[in-house]
Design a protein around this motif. Structure first.
Motif, PDB file in Angstrom:
ATOM      1  N   ARG A   1      31.042  35.930  46.189  1.00  0.00           N
ATOM      2  CA  ARG A   1      29.578  35.923  46.091  1.00  0.00           C
ATOM      3  C   ARG A   1      29.037  37.346  46.030  1.00  0.00           C
ATOM      4  O   ARG A   1      27.999  37.593  45.421  1.00  0.00           O
ATOM      5  CB  ARG A   1      28.952  35.166  47.265  1.00  0.00           C
ATOM      6  N   ILE A   2      29.716  38.286  46.650  1.00  0.00           N
ATOM      7  CA  ILE A   2      29.300  39.687  46.585  1.00  0.00           C
ATOM      8  C   ILE A   2      29.646  40.283  45.228  1.00  0.00           C
ATOM      9  O   ILE A   2      28.853  40.999  44.627  1.00  0.00           O
ATOM     10  CB  ILE A   2      29.948  40.499  47.726  1.00  0.00           C
ATOM     11  N   ILE A   3      30.837  39.987  44.733  1.00  0.00           N
ATOM     12  CA  ILE A   3      31.298  40.561  43.462  1.00  0.00           C
ATOM     13  C   ILE A   3      30.521  40.007  42.275  1.00  0.00           C
ATOM     14  O   ILE A   3      30.119  40.757  41.382  1.00  0.00           O
ATOM     15  CB  ILE A   3      32.810  40.324  43.289  1.00  0.00           C
ATOM     16  N   PHE A   4      30.302  38.701  42.256  1.00  0.00           N
ATOM     17  CA  PHE A   4      29.622  38.058  41.126  1.00  0.00           C
ATOM     18  C   PHE A   4      28.191  37.698  41.501  1.00  0.00           C
ATOM     19  O   PHE A   4      27.961  36.977  42.469  1.00  0.00           O
ATOM     20  CB  PHE A   4      30.363  36.782  40.700  1.00  0.00           C
ATOM     21  N   THR A   5      27.249  38.192  40.714  1.00  0.00           N
ATOM     22  CA  THR A   5      25.850  37.862  40.993  1.00  0.00           C
ATOM     23  C   THR A   5      25.538  36.410  40.627  1.00  0.00           C
ATOM     24  O   THR A   5      24.651  35.814  41.212  1.00  0.00           O
ATOM     25  CB  THR A   5      24.903  38.802  40.223  1.00  0.00           C
ATOM     26  N   GLU A   6      26.280  35.871  39.682  1.00  0.00           N
ATOM     27  CA  GLU A   6      26.127  34.465  39.318  1.00  0.00           C
ATOM     28  C   GLU A   6      27.200  33.672  40.064  1.00  0.00           C
ATOM     29  O   GLU A   6      28.397  33.851  39.821  1.00  0.00           O
ATOM     30  CB  GLU A   6      26.318  34.272  37.815  1.00  0.00           C
ATOM     31  N   ALA A   7      26.771  32.782  40.940  1.00  0.00           N
ATOM     32  CA  ALA A   7      27.714  32.029  41.775  1.00  0.00           C
ATOM     33  C   ALA A   7      28.743  31.275  40.940  1.00  0.00           C
ATOM     34  O   ALA A   7      29.918  31.217  41.296  1.00  0.00           O
ATOM     35  CB  ALA A   7      26.954  31.064  42.681  1.00  0.00           C
ATOM     36  N   ALA A   8      28.318  30.717  39.817  1.00  0.00           N
ATOM     37  CA  ALA A   8      29.223  29.925  38.978  1.00  0.00           C
ATOM     38  C   ALA A   8      30.416  30.750  38.501  1.00  0.00           C
ATOM     39  O   ALA A   8      31.521  30.222  38.373  1.00  0.00           O
ATOM     40  CB  ALA A   8      28.468  29.351  37.784  1.00  0.00           C
ATOM     41  N   ARG A   9      30.208  32.031  38.260  1.00  0.00           N
ATOM     42  CA  ARG A   9      31.325  32.886  37.826  1.00  0.00           C
ATOM     43  C   ARG A   9      32.375  33.011  38.918  1.00  0.00           C
ATOM     44  O   ARG A   9      33.580  33.013  38.657  1.00  0.00           O
ATOM     45  CB  ARG A   9      30.828  34.269  37.416  1.00  0.00           C
ATOM     46  N   GLY A  10      31.933  33.109  40.149  1.00  0.00           N
ATOM     47  CA  GLY A  10      32.872  33.174  41.268  1.00  0.00           C
ATOM     48  C   GLY A  10      33.642  31.879  41.431  1.00  0.00           C
ATOM     49  O   GLY A  10      34.832  31.886  41.736  1.00  0.00           O
ATOM     50  N   TYR A  11      32.963  30.758  41.216  1.00  0.00           N
ATOM     51  CA  TYR A  11      33.620  29.464  41.355  1.00  0.00           C
ATOM     52  C   TYR A  11      34.673  29.255  40.270  1.00  0.00           C
ATOM     53  O   TYR A  11      35.727  28.678  40.527  1.00  0.00           O
ATOM     54  CB  TYR A  11      32.599  28.324  41.313  1.00  0.00           C
ATOM     55  N   THR A  12      34.415  29.737  39.063  1.00  0.00           N
ATOM     56  CA  THR A  12      35.407  29.574  37.990  1.00  0.00           C
ATOM     57  C   THR A  12      36.504  30.635  38.069  1.00  0.00           C
ATOM     58  O   THR A  12      37.621  30.398  37.598  1.00  0.00           O
ATOM     59  CB  THR A  12      34.745  29.620  36.596  1.00  0.00           C
ATOM     60  N   TRP A  13      36.214  31.802  38.665  1.00  0.00           N
ATOM     61  CA  TRP A  13      37.201  32.874  38.781  1.00  0.00           C
ATOM     62  C   TRP A  13      38.450  32.386  39.497  1.00  0.00           C
ATOM     63  O   TRP A  13      39.560  32.788  39.169  1.00  0.00           O
ATOM     64  CB  TRP A  13      36.598  34.060  39.535  1.00  0.00           C
ATOM     65  N   ILE A  14      38.274  31.512  40.446  1.00  0.00           N
ATOM     66  CA  ILE A  14      39.381  31.065  41.298  1.00  0.00           C
ATOM     67  C   ILE A  14      40.509  30.429  40.494  1.00  0.00           C
ATOM     68  O   ILE A  14      41.667  30.484  40.888  1.00  0.00           O
ATOM     69  CB  ILE A  14      38.841  30.128  42.416  1.00  0.00           C
ATOM     70  N   LYS A  15      40.170  29.834  39.327  1.00  0.00           N
ATOM     71  CA  LYS A  15      41.192  29.173  38.505  1.00  0.00           C
ATOM     72  C   LYS A  15      41.558  29.965  37.251  1.00  0.00           C
ATOM     73  O   LYS A  15      42.415  29.542  36.485  1.00  0.00           O
ATOM     74  CB  LYS A  15      40.700  27.781  38.086  1.00  0.00           C
ATOM     75  N   ALA A  16      40.926  31.098  37.051  1.00  0.00           N
ATOM     76  CA  ALA A  16      41.181  31.903  35.854  1.00  0.00           C
ATOM     77  C   ALA A  16      42.457  32.734  36.012  1.00  0.00           C
ATOM     78  O   ALA A  16      42.775  33.207  37.109  1.00  0.00           O
ATOM     79  CB  ALA A  16      39.994  32.829  35.587  1.00  0.00           C
ATOM     80  N   ALA A  17      43.175  32.902  34.922  1.00  0.00           N
ATOM     81  CA  ALA A  17      44.360  33.762  34.927  1.00  0.00           C
ATOM     82  C   ALA A  17      43.930  35.185  35.296  1.00  0.00           C
ATOM     83  O   ALA A  17      42.868  35.642  34.887  1.00  0.00           O
ATOM     84  CB  ALA A  17      45.018  33.747  33.560  1.00  0.00           C
ATOM     85  N   ASN A  18      44.771  35.854  36.074  1.00  0.00           N
ATOM     86  CA  ASN A  18      44.404  37.175  36.572  1.00  0.00           C
ATOM     87  C   ASN A  18      45.620  38.092  36.483  1.00  0.00           C
ATOM     88  O   ASN A  18      46.676  37.788  37.043  1.00  0.00           O
ATOM     89  CB  ASN A  18      43.932  37.042  38.026  1.00  0.00           C
ATOM     90  N   SER A  19      45.440  39.215  35.822  1.00  0.00           N
ATOM     91  CA  SER A  19      46.567  40.157  35.666  1.00  0.00           C
ATOM     92  C   SER A  19      47.016  40.719  37.019  1.00  0.00           C
ATOM     93  O   SER A  19      48.180  41.081  37.181  1.00  0.00           O
ATOM     94  CB  SER A  19      46.180  41.290  34.713  1.00  0.00           C
ATOM     95  N   ALA A  20      46.112  40.776  37.981  1.00  0.00           N
ATOM     96  CA  ALA A  20      46.489  41.276  39.313  1.00  0.00           C
ATOM     97  C   ALA A  20      47.502  40.364  39.989  1.00  0.00           C
ATOM     98  O   ALA A  20      48.225  40.802  40.891  1.00  0.00           O
ATOM     99  CB  ALA A  20      45.247  41.418  40.187  1.00  0.00           C
ATOM    100  N   PHE A  21      47.556  39.118  39.561  1.00  0.00           N
ATOM    101  CA  PHE A  21      48.497  38.152  40.116  1.00  0.00           C
ATOM    102  C   PHE A  21      49.564  37.760  39.086  1.00  0.00           C
ATOM    103  O   PHE A  21      50.086  36.657  39.099  1.00  0.00           O
ATOM    104  CB  PHE A  21      47.759  36.906  40.607  1.00  0.00           C
ATOM    105  N   GLY A  22      49.859  38.684  38.184  1.00  0.00           N
ATOM    106  CA  GLY A  22      50.898  38.443  37.187  1.00  0.00           C
ATOM    107  C   GLY A  22      50.546  37.329  36.215  1.00  0.00           C
ATOM    108  O   GLY A  22      51.429  36.627  35.730  1.00  0.00           O
ATOM    109  N   GLY A  23      49.260  37.149  35.941  1.00  0.00           N
ATOM    110  CA  GLY A  23      48.814  36.113  35.012  1.00  0.00           C
ATOM    111  C   GLY A  23      48.504  34.781  35.687  1.00  0.00           C
ATOM    112  O   GLY A  23      47.940  33.881  35.073  1.00  0.00           O
ATOM    113  N   ALA A  24      48.872  34.642  36.938  1.00  0.00           N
ATOM    114  CA  ALA A  24      48.545  33.416  37.686  1.00  0.00           C
ATOM    115  C   ALA A  24      47.094  33.498  38.154  1.00  0.00           C
ATOM    116  O   ALA A  24      46.500  34.575  38.198  1.00  0.00           O
ATOM    117  CB  ALA A  24      49.473  33.270  38.889  1.00  0.00           C
ATOM    118  N   SER A  25      46.530  32.370  38.496  1.00  0.00           N
ATOM    119  CA  SER A  25      45.177  32.360  39.050  1.00  0.00           C
ATOM    120  C   SER A  25      45.247  32.574  40.556  1.00  0.00           C
ATOM    121  O   SER A  25      46.304  32.409  41.178  1.00  0.00           O
ATOM    122  CB  SER A  25      44.490  31.026  38.746  1.00  0.00           C
TER     123      SER A  25
END
Length: 137
Positions: free
Chosen positions: A86-110
């Protein structure tokens, strides 16, 4: 003649107050709403909370039973993840979808994939990552 007196400058060792059962129950209710926003299944929620699916479903319907120290720590980390998003994303929906998005910080895993490893340290890993991302603010 004046003498120097030693002044104690260190306080008592930090000891966090334990999370009470009432606080844990409130966190559980908040986590139910969070799981809904994250579109997490009952099976996934049970893994995140390290409990049998049947127990999770019963608690979901009737309210939580007695939460273990580990369970309260898991809930604390989940809500900490939510807070960071909620701090990082000003739009709450972006934070909610981030949780399932592929992320390079986690080797492409969500983040959810990481947390579904089932260990408390998996939740802590995601929380530490997010806390580090928002630390510059």
């Amino acid at each position: 003649m004046l003498t120097l007196e030693r002044i104690e400058t260190s306080g008592p060792a930090f000891r966090a107050d334990p999370i009470t059962q009432d606080e844990g129950a409130a966190m559980f209710r908040a986590a139910l709403n969070l799981f809904d926003k994250w579109d997490v299944t009952d099976e996934q929620a049970a893994v995140l909370l390290d409990m049998p699916v049947r127990t999770y479903r019963r608690w979901k319907a009737e309210g939580p039973g007695r939460l273990s120290r580990d369970g309260r720590a898991r809930l604390s980390n989940l809500l900490g993840i939510h807070k960071a998003l909620r701090i990082i994303f000003t739009e709450a929906a972006r934070g909610y979808t981030w949780i399932k998005a592929a992320n390079s910080a986690f080797g492409g895993a969500s983040a959810l994939d990481i947390m579904l490893g089932g260990e408390l340290t998996d939740l802590m890993r995601v929380r530490r990552y997010l806390d580090a991302e928002r630390a510059g603010w």
